[in-house]
Design an enzyme around this catalytic site. Structure first.
Site, PDB file in Angstrom:
ATOM      1  N   ASP A  90     109.111  51.487 -40.209  1.00  0.00           N
ATOM      2  CA  ASP A  90     108.517  50.231 -39.756  1.00  0.00           C
ATOM      3  C   ASP A  90     108.143  50.436 -38.294  1.00  0.00           C
ATOM      4  OD1 ASP A  90     109.213  49.144 -42.182  1.00  0.00           O
ATOM      5  OD2 ASP A  90     110.561  47.620 -41.367  1.00  0.00           O
ATOM      6  N   HIS A 136     112.081  57.919 -42.865  1.00  0.00           N
ATOM      7  CA  HIS A 136     112.034  58.366 -44.255  1.00  0.00           C
ATOM      8  C   HIS A 136     110.896  59.366 -44.469  1.00  0.00           C
ATOM      9  CE1 HIS A 136     114.808  55.127 -45.744  1.00  0.00           C
ATOM     10  NE2 HIS A 136     114.487  54.663 -44.535  1.00  0.00           N
ATOM     11  N   SER A 165     112.468  53.982 -31.085  1.00  0.00           N
ATOM     12  CA  SER A 165     111.786  55.030 -30.322  1.00  0.00           C
ATOM     13  C   SER A 165     110.449  55.354 -30.981  1.00  0.00           C
ATOM     14  CB  SER A 165     112.658  56.277 -30.194  1.00  0.00           C
ATOM     15  OG  SER A 165     112.091  57.172 -29.271  1.00  0.00           O
TER      16      SER A 165
END
Length: 280
Positions: A90, A146, A247
């Site tokens: 995200d 992911h 980050s």
């Protein structure tokens, strides 16, 4: 504070020590009422959507566990299209493109090389001319990373470095920012060829953890490059690691293997598992 003043302050600030202290503080158990009040204040300040979190505030005994919280099952379905590349996180797109002789754009007028980013010219060569994108994870975002495609994990590289912020002021003013900050690179072999998932540290991002091995950054250990002798399978959307705070993640692919969707533009919001490109 203008950008120039901010950069001068960051130049003298002990960023590594600050990140260490912040990291230690986030892992300390504190009295539940104080801890929960602090988490709620943080969530309110950064507009964290706790409706998406796997658990309520009471489940997280430390800030570090709150930062690396999971999502409710099924909340981010992964596009199963055979040729679909999905977002690994995200976040918000900082830059996107195709590397020009191994050069990528950090911000207007600032470039860096894939060699610098990976810290290894041999590892970098396969990605010259390939698709790449930089995605920023804010403090409010889900902090796990992911796989954008299914395949196998072939190795990793831990590259110690500095802890500059990755906010817009730093991105626009610090040359090769993503190449001087600490990072953890995961190398994949996928149906679209080789892929590198680069997780970049930042100020107050105390650690980056791998999900597939006992690898944690910023623990005083030297840099390390490791290649696996046997295949370590990972499915599309499988967890690769997590940030303790937000980050930046950079994806690299081999040339002529991946084409980005037209919607993947600078400042576009992306969500884990959603399509961002296709295998060509």
């Amino acid at each position: 504070m203008n950008d120039q003043t901010f950069m001068k302050l960051m130049q003298v600030l002990p960023k590594s020590a600050l990140s260490t202290v912040v990291g230690m503080a986030t892992r300390l158990p504190v009295p539940a009422p104080v801890h929960q009040a602090a988490m709620r204040a943080f969530a309110k300040a950064y507009n964290v959507d706790m409706e998406e979190a796997e658990h309520s505030f009471e489940h997280y005994p430390t800030f570090a566990q709150f930062f690396t919280r999971g999502l409710k099952p099924g909340l981010r379905p992964v596009d199963a299209g055979e040729k679909v590349v999905v977002s690994p996180v995200d976040g918000r797109v900082s830059q996107v493109g195709y590397s020009d002789y191994g050069r990528c754009l950090q911000a207007k007028g600032i470039e860096y090389t894939v060699d610098e980013l990976l810290g290894d010219s041999e590892a970098a060569k396969p990605f010259y001319g390939g698709a790449w994108t930089t995605i920023y994870l804010s403090p409010r975002d889900y902090h796990r990373i992911h796989a954008p495609l299914g395949g196998t994990i072939t190795g990793y590289a831990y590259i110690p470095g500095e802890f500059w912020p990755v906010n817009p002021a730093s991105v626009k003013n610090k040359q090769s920012l993503f190449c001087v900050n600490e990072r953890l690179v995961t190398y994949l072999d996928t149906v679209a060829g080789k892929c590198a998932v680069v997780k970049v540290g930042a100020t107050c991002v105390s650690r980056i953890k791998a999900a597939y091995d006992e690898v944690t950054t910023h623990t005083g250990q030297p840099g390390k490059v490791h290649r696996y002798g046997s295949a370590m399978p990972v499915e599309k959307g499988g967890e690769l690691g997590r940030f303790e705070m937000g980050s930046t993640v950079i994806l690299l692919f081999e040339p002529k293997r991946v084409t980005w969707d037209d919607s993947l533009q600078e400042e576009a919001v992306v969500r884990l598992g959603k399509r961002i490109g296709v295998i060509t």
